[in-house]
Design an enzyme around this catalytic site. Structure first.
Site, mmCIF file in Angstrom:
data_model
loop_
_atom_site.group_PDB
_atom_site.id
_atom_site.type_symbol
_atom_site.label_atom_id
_atom_site.label_comp_id
_atom_site.label_asym_id
_atom_site.label_seq_id
_atom_site.Cartn_x
_atom_site.Cartn_y
_atom_site.Cartn_z
ATOM 1 N N HIS A 1 3.767 3.695 12.731
ATOM 2 C CA HIS A 1 2.661 4.650 12.920
ATOM 3 C C HIS A 1 3.076 5.801 13.840
ATOM 4 O O HIS A 1 2.225 6.443 14.438
ATOM 5 C CB HIS A 1 1.396 3.975 13.467
ATOM 6 C CG HIS A 1 0.720 3.097 12.436
ATOM 7 N ND1 HIS A 1 -0.626 2.848 12.460
ATOM 8 C CD2 HIS A 1 1.204 2.445 11.358
ATOM 9 C CE1 HIS A 1 -0.938 2.058 11.442
ATOM 10 N NE2 HIS A 1 0.159 1.792 10.766
ATOM 11 N N ASP B 1 5.918 1.693 6.936
ATOM 12 C CA ASP B 1 4.678 0.949 6.694
ATOM 13 C C ASP B 1 3.857 1.810 5.738
ATOM 14 O O ASP B 1 3.202 2.742 6.171
ATOM 15 C CB ASP B 1 3.974 0.710 8.027
ATOM 16 C CG ASP B 1 2.579 0.151 7.900
ATOM 17 O OD1 ASP B 1 2.215 -0.285 6.801
ATOM 18 O OD2 ASP B 1 1.837 0.160 8.894
ATOM 19 N N HIS C 1 0.827 -1.211 0.000
ATOM 20 C CA HIS C 1 0.000 0.000 0.000
ATOM 21 C C HIS C 1 0.859 1.259 0.000
ATOM 22 O O HIS C 1 1.921 1.304 0.612
ATOM 23 C CB HIS C 1 -1.023 0.001 1.136
ATOM 24 C CG HIS C 1 -0.480 0.030 2.524
ATOM 25 N ND1 HIS C 1 -0.271 1.206 3.201
ATOM 26 C CD2 HIS C 1 -0.136 -0.955 3.378
ATOM 27 C CE1 HIS C 1 0.181 0.933 4.410
ATOM 28 N NE2 HIS C 1 0.285 -0.379 4.548
ATOM 29 N N GLU D 1 -5.137 1.692 2.591
ATOM 30 C CA GLU D 1 -5.028 0.512 3.458
ATOM 31 C C GLU D 1 -5.255 0.881 4.909
ATOM 32 O O GLU D 1 -5.951 0.193 5.648
ATOM 33 C CB GLU D 1 -3.645 -0.133 3.305
ATOM 34 C CG GLU D 1 -3.540 -1.532 3.916
ATOM 35 C CD GLU D 1 -2.991 -1.575 5.349
ATOM 36 O OE1 GLU D 1 -2.902 -2.671 5.906
ATOM 37 O OE2 GLU D 1 -2.671 -0.521 5.932
#
Lengths: 335, 336
Positions: free
Chosen positions: B310, B171, B63, B199
């Site tokens: 994150h 990520d 993604h 995503e």
């Protein structure tokens, strides 16, 4: 029938490891040489009684809730993640059995356990009798799957064991697949995978088959035990025709067809409205451009425990109803 | 310094606004693919024809989007109220530098100075109480450069030190990077490089791509959480940085097909590629949507373990990224 149920419920088949169940069912239904048998990418077992009429899909799921090993500690105890809707208070000190036959018991950390609270699975472990990590690693590995161990109990017409959810549906479809079905409908008996973790096998198998009409066969709760939630379903009063559950509303033409078929054939039935939970029919109903889908449920007490309990009369009547629906002449009927 | 990794991770691509990342990927992958298209969701689908006779269709998925922020409104004093896109621990927000909008206006996530509080710092403020300060004191001024609906990302610069990479959006820019690398060599099978949108807000881009590509196999390439801090208790642990590519057995959305998983484990061992397992039954990736698309697709998830994902700063090991690329390559080449 009881023997089929007993054989199927004794097998361990947590979501994603349904092969042993599928192998047992395949062996049973292959006695009927007219059936076509195949498996798809998701592991669904698809058994077809070929016909030129409408495509009917009957779905019962093979998988069960269970436990997946995520860590083996230095003393050989296994930490696990739960697979599907395990009720944690049900499983403390239960016996479990792995797909490779290894057996064990679920223990709980005594120091951190407060009896007034429902403990999280993180506080539990599986004891397989190993004395060290290397000892345990000879028997299981990270990712190994276990289910509750079956203890089959008979109480008159009632039976009680693990995984009636949904080996009872599988057993009913086995019985039906082995019987002589009249008429020309194209009947698919689908034994689905990964229902307990998100109706995943039903999604792909219904996509592949694209039926005109689909019925999930599964268990449902009852409202007939002391001080339970209100529900108009009891053990022994007939298979339940689902009206609504936590994931779907069954369309009226489907409910009417099921009711009419039961009444025409003198089969007792109950109407089911289930507050929580759902079945494969939810996933099937919204596959592709939409599929007419309903559910025949077997009223069952103590669902998702080692002692799920149902009544054999409901099971036998359920098979009769499914057979009558499979033999229905859909060309005359607009549904 | 890996200049392309720097460009890729420093680019802004909060869920729903992946164009900048997509343009960078297009520029890089174009020489190595036969066709390239963008679907209606905004997913990028690159195709590379295989050299073999009996070719399987293999989908590689990553993604493009990252977690970040969206400006919700502008206060009279020029402060930007915002929402988070994707899951972000609000404890990592206060005092962090961000870049707002297409023009990448520098700002900071602000909260009252410690002097202006009476013990409030004992309590964690809600996201609604925070704002992004871009240095204005007046709404009208701020409105000249920012408007509601603008996105913001962490303003983290990519850095390297030996084997360790530091940056944001690992990520899943690692997955994007890996696919591009895999496109640079020839394969016997047909390869679809699919770069997904959205995503982080609910696996939204992958399903339409899987339906249209309809591959025989899919491999999702990801950045996953590493947590290799010391534990007191002897219990399940997260993957560790530097110990190889992470392979998923199961998560909340997906179980790896066991035959495919056994095959991957065998290939990893044979080719001496270090790999480790993700803790089962937690997290979820695009594989959850892909493996149940159409009549079912055999799917696998490989990931680079990355600390503090994150958050504004992630750490990861180059060797793990190389292991992921190697395992994906060997898996593709050895599929019959």
């Amino acid at each position: 029938m009881k023997n089929i149920i007993r054989t199927l419920t004794e097998i361990i088949g947590p979501s994603s490891y349904e092969e042993i169940v599928a192998d047992a069912i395949e062996k049973m239904v292959s006695k009927n040489r007219k059936l076509e048998i195949k498996r798809d990418v998701m592991g669904n077992l698809i058994v077809r009684r070929k016909g030129g009429g409408k495509k009917i899909m009957y779905a019962a799921h093979m998988d069960e809730i269970g436990f997946m090993v995520k860590h083996i500690d230095k003393n050989g105890y296994l930490r696990f993640a739960v697979v599907g809707g395990i009720f944690n208070h049900n499983v403390i000190h239960n016996h479990v059995r792995f797909t490779n036959g290894v057996e064990g018991v679920i223990g709980i950390e005594e120091k951190t356990f407060n009896w007034k609270e429902i403990p999280s699975a993180e506080k539990m472990f599986i004891d397989i009798g190993a004395k060290s990590r290397s000892d345990a690693e000879k028997l299981v590995s990270i990712g190994s799957l276990a289910g509750m161990k079956a203890t089959f109990v008979e109480m008159g017409k009632r039976i009680s064991t693990k995984t009636l959810d949904d080996r009872i549906g599988c057993a009913m479809l086995v019985k039906l697949a082995l019987s002589e079905i009249k008429g020309d409908n194209d009947v698919y008996f689908v034994f689905t995978t990964q229902e307990e973790v998100g109706l995943r096998g039903a999604k792909t198998s219904s996509f592949g088959i694209s039926p005109d009409f689909a019925v999930a066969i599964d268990v449902t709760d009852t409202g007939d035990t002391p001080e339970c939630h209100v529900m108009e379903v009891s053990l022994g009063k007939g298979p339940a025709i689902k009206v609504m559950d936590g994931g779907m509303v069954v369309r009226k033409p489907v409910i009417d067809f099921m009711k009419e078929t039961a009444e025409k054939n003198g089969i007792p039935y109950q109407l089911e409205i289930l507050a929580g939970g759902t079945t494969d029919a939810m996933a099937i109903q919204t596959t592709k451009e939409g599929i007419l889908a309903g559910v025949i449920s077997v009223p069952t007490r103590y669902i998702h425990s080692q002692a799920e309990t149902c009544d054999m009369d409901d099971v036998e009547n359920g098979v009769k109803l499914l057979k009558a629906m499979a033999e229905a002449n859909f060309s005359k009927k607009v549904m | 310094m890996n200049e392309f990794m720097k460009k890729l991770t420093e680019s802004a691509g909060v869920s729903g606004c992946e164009e900048e990342v997509r343009d960078i990927i297009i520029e890089e992958i174009k020489p190595y693919c036969d066709t390239l298209r963008i679907d209606k969701m905004g997913n990028l689908i690159a195709f590379k024809r295989g050299t073999g006779e009996k070719r399987k269709r293999i989908m590689l998925g990553a993604h493009m989007d990252e977690v970040g922020f969206m400006v919700k409104s502008i206060d009279d004093n020029g402060a930007l109220k915002f929402m988070t896109a994707g899951s972000i621990d609000r404890r990592v927000l206060i005092g962090k530098r961000v870049l707002v909008g297409k023009e990448k206006i520098p700002g900071a996530i602000a909260y009252k100075a410690v002097h202006n509080q009476r013990g409030e710092y004992e309590v964690l403020p809600k996201v609604e109480q925070l704002s992004i300060d871009i240095g204005f004191s007046d709404k009208k001024e701020a409105e000249k450069v920012v408007s509601a609906g603008d996105y913001a990302v962490f303003a983290t610069e990519y850095e390297e030190r030996g084997d360790i990479m530091k940056g944001k959006a690992f990520d899943d820019r690692f997955g994007c990077y890996a696919i591009i690398e895999l496109f640079k060599t020839k394969h016997k099978h047909d390869i679809y490089g699919t770069f997904f949108v959205q995503e982080e807000v609910g696996l939204r881009g992958s399903a339409p791509s899987a339906v249209s590509v309809n591959p025989d196999y899919a491999i999702v390439l990801e950045g996953t959480s590493a947590a290799d801090m010391p534990h007191e208790k002897d219990e399940a642990d997260f993957p560790k940085m530097g110990e190889g590519v992470v392979v998923t057995i199961s998560d909340r959305t997906f179980f790896a097909d066991r035959e495919f998983l056994d095959f991957v484990k065998r290939i990893g061992k044979e080719k001496k590629i270090p790999f480790q397992f993700k803790q089962p039954m937690i997290g979820g990736t695009d594989a959850g949507m892909i493996h149940v698309a159409n009549g079912g697709i055999k799917t696998m998830v490989f990931a680079v373990p990355s600390r503090y994902i994150h958050s504004p700063v992630c750490y990861a090991s180059k060797r793990d990224l190389e292991s992921m690329i190697a395992l994906a390559k060997q898996t593709i080449n050895n599929l019959k």
